[in-house]
Write an enzyme that holds these catalytic residues in place. Structure first.
Site, short mmCIF file in Angstrom:
data_model
loop_
_atom_site.label_atom_id
_atom_site.label_comp_id
_atom_site.label_asym_id
_atom_site.label_seq_id
_atom_site.Cartn_x
_atom_site.Cartn_y
_atom_site.Cartn_z
N GLY C 127 100.29 82.91 24.35
CA GLY C 127 101.41 83.55 24.27
C GLY C 127 102.03 84.19 22.94
O GLY C 127 102.68 83.34 22.45
N SER C 129 102.13 88.07 21.75
CA SER C 129 102.80 89.22 22.10
C SER C 129 104.30 89.25 22.93
O SER C 129 104.24 88.42 23.83
CB SER C 129 101.97 90.51 22.44
OG SER C 129 101.14 90.95 21.26
N SER C 161 95.83 86.72 27.93
CA SER C 161 94.56 86.80 28.92
C SER C 161 94.44 85.75 29.62
O SER C 161 94.96 84.48 29.17
CB SER C 161 93.44 86.98 27.84
OG SER C 161 93.62 87.54 26.81
N GLU C 245 89.82 83.79 15.26
CA GLU C 245 89.66 84.66 16.44
C GLU C 245 88.90 85.86 15.75
O GLU C 245 87.79 86.37 16.44
CB GLU C 245 90.96 85.02 16.86
CG GLU C 245 90.90 86.31 17.75
CD GLU C 245 90.28 85.85 19.25
OE1 GLU C 245 89.91 84.81 19.43
OE2 GLU C 245 90.59 86.88 20.29
N THR C 374 96.10 96.38 15.14
CA THR C 374 95.57 97.61 15.16
C THR C 374 94.65 97.83 14.27
O THR C 374 94.85 97.39 12.98
CB THR C 374 96.70 98.77 15.50
OG1 THR C 374 97.36 98.69 14.26
CG2 THR C 374 97.63 98.42 16.52
N GLU C 376 95.18 100.40 12.29
CA GLU C 376 96.23 100.78 11.38
C GLU C 376 96.71 99.49 10.58
O GLU C 376 96.94 99.48 9.21
CB GLU C 376 97.50 101.36 11.75
CG GLU C 376 97.39 103.03 12.22
CD GLU C 376 96.49 103.29 13.60
OE1 GLU C 376 96.54 102.04 14.53
OE2 GLU C 376 95.96 104.21 13.78
#
Lengths: 393, 372, 393, 372
Positions: C127, C129, C161, C245, C374, C376
């Site tokens: 948990g 985001s 997930s 990760e 991301t 970016e």
């Protein structure tokens, strides 16, 4: 919607093509080469154009023009640009310096400055950028102090084309009110380059001479009647000038011409017993250039269609420019790749394939995504004005 | 698997970098570019003393008995210094050709001279109209008794006018691709310098000469594979040079982005500018390890591996991107001759055009993937 | 420098390949498909791995591992990832949840949580985001209020997930001090997903079920012994977790496997009377994928080489990730292009070429440049930490 | 030269947009996608009433006597509404085939029904193993007296199960590529729906049927050129649909970039995000005018022009970029099924895979450039 030129426009293009075939000598490679024949050639060429009424075709009749339709202007631009701009430095006069004077100048200024431009006998340079203000034009520091009979200019400009040609006049952006907000204290002066206190330092570029120069102003006196438009309203003039300038260059047309030259080249050049045109990789690459040329051309035509209706394309001009400049660079890179080892030769080597046109397409366009507002600045314009996105930070 | 340099390799790199930063500068690159020979003979002899010119030769010939990988590491440092020299044609191309094909006598004659910096060697391979180096020579040598009559034209021969030994790729009528070791003393070769932009002197050579059959390097008709190997070495070596050069360009570019201000802040704080620098970092790193892997394969005798072709296929595209990004960050100044960036950009383009296009090397990769 | 694996490492890879060939049923397409056989299969598979000591190979011996070398771990990761990660949800336990508990957990927590992971019998979700905090993890708002015997959690997480697998536990990032600066008031709780007040809402993704979920926390009580590490020091744990990760996924290996499958496919598929492998365009495109795969693989190996020396690759991991994710997307796009019309079929159609692997490579990787930071954000990390550029604004 | 829509075209576009925004929504797109027929019959009849289904047919058949360019403009609006329907196979592909090849009787039978929305027509062209539509049919029809025996399999037939008329491309033994107009009433055709992701129902069709020779459309062996033309029309029409769809995606994306905040500010104020939106704008605009130019060429009878192939060669690559950019700006939410973006992304990919790859169309462009 109509994707064809009228028969009359097509005839005009053919006339121009024949004229160019006749008038351009075999040695012509465009500007920015080490060759003394270049400036006399551009002068001769412009006089020939002037005789046919083609030089100031786009101007209104009162200044010796014909108010030619935007599409005829576009055709003229395409053919000129495709042939390495044989008008030389004159295209700046025609595209934006002249039009700015028409729009913002006094009657006296129009009478004084426009006729020599219309005859193609005068060279102008521009003084916009400064060492500390590249893309950020609003932050120019070159000062013009008001005195009794005009202004006294001190400061330094950079990237001024043709200043060492030598130029006769300079379209100069100066700060006249240092206390006002950045965009509000600027003015445009029309400066005689023979005034004492002006020094020009040419900067050779990767593409050759004359394109890049620094101009130093040391207590240069400019008479009051050489102020263009209102004092402290120069930002508006420069913005309009840059918009004229951007629309004034058919960059895709030169790329298109190099694609044509490459197409002829691969048809005539044999490699391992078959024409290079049969090489699948070469075929695909040239076809891809052609597809991107189509895209760029159409986006320019969209902008011109807006002009034809009296509108001013801003976002559309920036989008066209994105495609133009990226096409120009791609044609240079892919063209060199197609030549392979032959691409190592510059235009100065008599053995260079296609007289070095491909080499020049590559090298000249290294800064094409920088000049007249970088790629990033074009994108910022589109983001803000075209998409309404918040100001980039 | 270990992608770190060994301690010996690190030492080699560090000493090369320190030596070159002492003796060389970009002003000297500019000056030497404009000179007729295109390189610094005095420095060449110093490089010999450091053992660089015989880097991969046996000690018996005055060599250092390192591998091609070490030569590559040196080239990366020469690239960082932007040092023009005949290192690639002489040390990377010609010396191993003499070693691979030459008789014991030919080896004894030339290799110690090359290692000592007292003979410059080059390869005359390309002929007019070639798009890349991988063609069969059409210049013919005809047997005339015990001599070979050589007539024809070669081009893009690097440092030809300085060369004491020119290895010429020819086809011997009825016998196939061969190489001749032509001594500078032999009359009947004429040179003219080409106007190229890559910063390396390159020449047209016109041959009309009869040479003794003893100039043959190796058996007639059997040079094809070794020429191919030589081209692959030259390719990886040139890429290594550009890795070092590009690393320096990245440093220049980042420095510029940190110090140049526009709109009241350093341009490096604009994401569009910063991300261009990141793309350069990412491309240079990828290219560096592809080049190391290619060099390691060559050093391990796997010249023809997929991994070797992969380096150039990536390198051509990466070099375009790297230099377009560098120019875009620099703005107008980067286009001027007085700024240093152009010295690098011109070399990058020349390396892209030499030693095979992306398409050529992708085809090699495809063949090695078993795509038939 | 050495670009070869040792013979022992190569043997290990061969053993793994044979094991995978034996253990993976023909119908296995990886996670996130509508197929009830998937979870039991991953459980069975992990137990088989555990029996051979391969499940927790990377862990230290005191937690049932073998301290396997980073290169053996890399080989395991490559083979697992190449075969669509048959460990299913377990890879998260092994790669970062387990290691975080080893590093920050109490002895009691280690005894309680690690053995079930080592047996491959427990499913964890994460948990991190929240709807209002996508890439900007430090701004999470889910509150954990300290009470006498622990914490009470209220809030909402998203993109968790396997939460509906159903997961047994959640590795939960919460705000424990709302008054502290953003990064300083966060903590990590290990939350039993059967606690009252937890609701899971699965969000179907373009790739299928189970990957995306929302989790709602409504007065959820978490005992004090489920706080991982110190209170308000959660940012450090999450940062370490994300680094574990990122290094834990051999993304290039699946791309490499799809390139292999495509290579076989074009050799076996005939089109217009010749194998597709003879089509020049197909050859060049597959070769280009292979070249980019080489680049990605080497940049991952550089990061692993640093780990082998005990260093923590940060910038290097981000560069590897840029190459991995762009490769994954390119393989999907080019693979679909090579299939042409056949690419229209999903893995659910029995006629789909290569059992739909190429379709899945395309669709699964649409968000690969978004997940776990991301593109970016990776670039911002490289700009700041790798190049020392000023903070992006 | 004038790239503006004419006043009539503007009116057509505005009325189509206003009609579709009243009657259609993305929720309906979702619902219809899951339905067996894949389109809304009631709306289809309304489209007929608006004159859309006979847009380019003569008035004598109930058509509106517009050109292919107007059909393209309508498709752009259908794309913006993301309206699934058999418009492309029926109106763009099949009806003009009947018009070009059919006998007066065949035209009278089918064209008024199509224009009135009372018959759906489709084309069964593709066969198993085809990478694109430009292949010669291998399904054979054998003459058996006055009948033709048709045996074989077609796939990716859109809306086959709803079709009243299926035009089947076959090779008649000894006579070459031909098309048969097969009536829904004829037994011996079986359908099975394929599991495709593009949002349009597509079918496998198995034929084992003897049909009267009067089902032949045009002369046997002469259908090749008209099939090619039909494919080019379908291609430009599908691209026009995606231009409209992509315009809507850009609006969604810009809106998202303005309203979604990260790190305390709207993400659209990050240059990396803003420039992705700009790249979308630039690609959509280029594609739009390439599509208009292609449609104008087709409408002017220059079906085979370079300009037509150019649209798809650009479109394939542009669609990839546009949708990758849209997803990148949206982040994780764009990947979820409940968000609307995926409806568009799946269609864009399907259009890319149909009607010819980039490479196929670049080859066509190359041929039209005279590269032989």
């Amino acid at each position: 919607m109509d994707f064809a030129f009228t028969p009359e426009e097509e005839r005009f293009r053919q006339e121009l093509k024949e004229f160019l075939r006749r008038e351009l000598p075999e040695w012509w490679r465009g500007m920015f080469v080490h060759d003394d024949r270049v400036f006399p050639q551009t002068r001769r060429f412009c006089q020939e154009l002037a005789e046919r009424g083609w030089l100031t075709m786009a101007w209104p009749p009162e200044h010796g023009g014909q108010n030619a339709s935007v599409w005829k202007q576009a055709i003229l631009r395409e053919e000129m640009w495709a042939h390495e701009e044989p008008r030389g430095p004159q295209y700046m006069n025609l595209n934006y310096i002249g039009p700015c004077i028409m729009r913002y100048g006094t009657e006296e200024q129009k009478r004084r400055f426009l006729p020599p431009m219309a005859k193609g006998t005068v060279i102008w340079t521009q003084g916009f950028s400064e060492p500390e203000a590249g893309s950020d034009l609003a932050s120019v520091r070159t000062r013009a102090e008001e005195v009794a009979d005009g202004f006294v200019v001190n400061g330094q400009k950079i990237w001024s084309s043709y200043a060492d040609a030598p130029a006769d006049w300079c379209f100069l952006l100066v700060r006249t009110d240092p206390s006002a907000p950045k965009h509000r204290g600027l003015s445009v002066l029309l400066v005689d380059m023979r005034t004492p206190g002006i020094t020009v330092r040419p900067i050779d570029s990767m593409a050759g001479p004359h394109e890049l120069n620094e101009i130093f102003f040391d207590d240069v006196k400019v008479p009051r009647n050489c102020l263009l438009g209102e004092k402290n309203r120069g930002w508006e003039i420069v913005t309009a000038g840059l918009a004229f300038e951007r629309a004034g260059i058919a960059r895709y047309a030169r790329a298109g011409r190099v694609i044509e030259l490459l197409t002829e080249y691969v048809q005539q050049t044999h490699c391992d017993g078959q024409p290079l045109a049969a090489n699948l990789d070469v075929r695909r690459k040239l076809a891809e250039l052609r597809v991107r040329y189509e895209a760029a051309r159409l986006l320019n035509y969209r902008a011109i269609s807006l002009q034809a209706r009296g509108q001013v394309p801003v976002v559309e001009a920036s989008i066209a420019r994105l495609h133009n400049t990226q096409l120009e660079q791609l044609v240079g890179h892919v063209g060199m790749e197609i030549l392979g080892l032959g691409g190592l030769l510059t235009h100065a080597d008599p053995q260079a394939p296609l007289s070095g046109s491909v080499y020049r397409q590559w090298v000249r366009n290294i800064p094409t995504t920088i000049a007249a507002g970088t790629l990033e600045i074009q994108k910022n314009i589109i983001a803000a004005q075209g998409l309404g996105l918040p100001r980039q930070r | 698997m270990d992608l770190h340099l060994s301690p010996e390799q690190t030492l080699l790199v560090e000493s090369a970098r320190s030596f070159l930063s002492r003796v060389w500068s970009l002003e000297r690159t500019r000056a030497i570019e404009a000179s007729p020979s295109g390189f610094d003979r005095h420095l060449w002899l110093q490089m010999a003393e450091l053992g660089w010119l015989g880097i991969a030769l046996p000690q018996g010939f005055g060599g250092s008995e390192q591998t091609f990988l070490e030569a590559t590491l040196l080239l990366e440092e020469m690239g960082r210094a932007l040092l023009p020299s005949p290192f690639v044609p002489c040390v990377v191309v010609a010396a191993p050709l003499v070693q691979a094909l030459g008789s014991a006598e030919q080896q004894r004659r030339w290799l110690p001279l090359i290692a000592a910096g007292r003979a410059i060697a080059t390869l005359a391979l390309v002929e007019p109209g070639w798009r890349d180096e991988w063609r069969r020579p059409e210049v013919r040598a005809l047997r005339e008794g015990t001599r070979l009559r050589l007539r024809g034209r070669k081009c893009f021969v690097p440092y030809a006018e300085s060369a004491d030994l020119t290895i010429v790729a020819v086809t011997i009528e009825g016998e196939g691709p061969s190489v001749l070791a032509i001594d500078r003393e032999i009359p009947g070769c004429s040179y003219s310098r080409l106007d190229t932009f890559g910063g390396e002197p390159q020449f047209d050579m016109e041959f009309d000469v009869a040479v003794p059959a003893t100039t043959l390097l190796g058996k007639p008709g059997e040079a094809g594979a070794e020429i191919d190997n030589a081209c692959q070495r030259a390719m990886v070596a040139s890429l290594a040079f550009m890795v070092g050069a590009s690393e320096r360009v990245l440093e220049m570019t980042v420095e510029y982005a940190k110090t140049r201000s526009q709109f009241g802040r350093p341009i490096g704080s604009f994401q569009a500018v910063a991300h261009r620098c990141v793309d350069m970092r990412s491309d240079i790193d990828a290219l560096r390890y592809l080049v190391y892997q290619a060099a390691w394969n060559i050093a391990s005798g796997k010249v023809d591996a997929l991994e070797v072709a992969a380096a150039k296929a990536y390198g051509n595209e990466a070099l375009r991107r790297i230099y377009m990004n560098a120019h875009q960050v620099h703005g107008a100044i980067g286009f001027s001759m007085e700024y240093d960036l152009q010295l690098f950009t011109r070399r990058a383009k020349a390396v892209e055009l030499q030693w095979g296009s992306t398409s050529f090397h992708l085809e090699r990769v495809a063949a090695r993937m078993g795509l038939e």
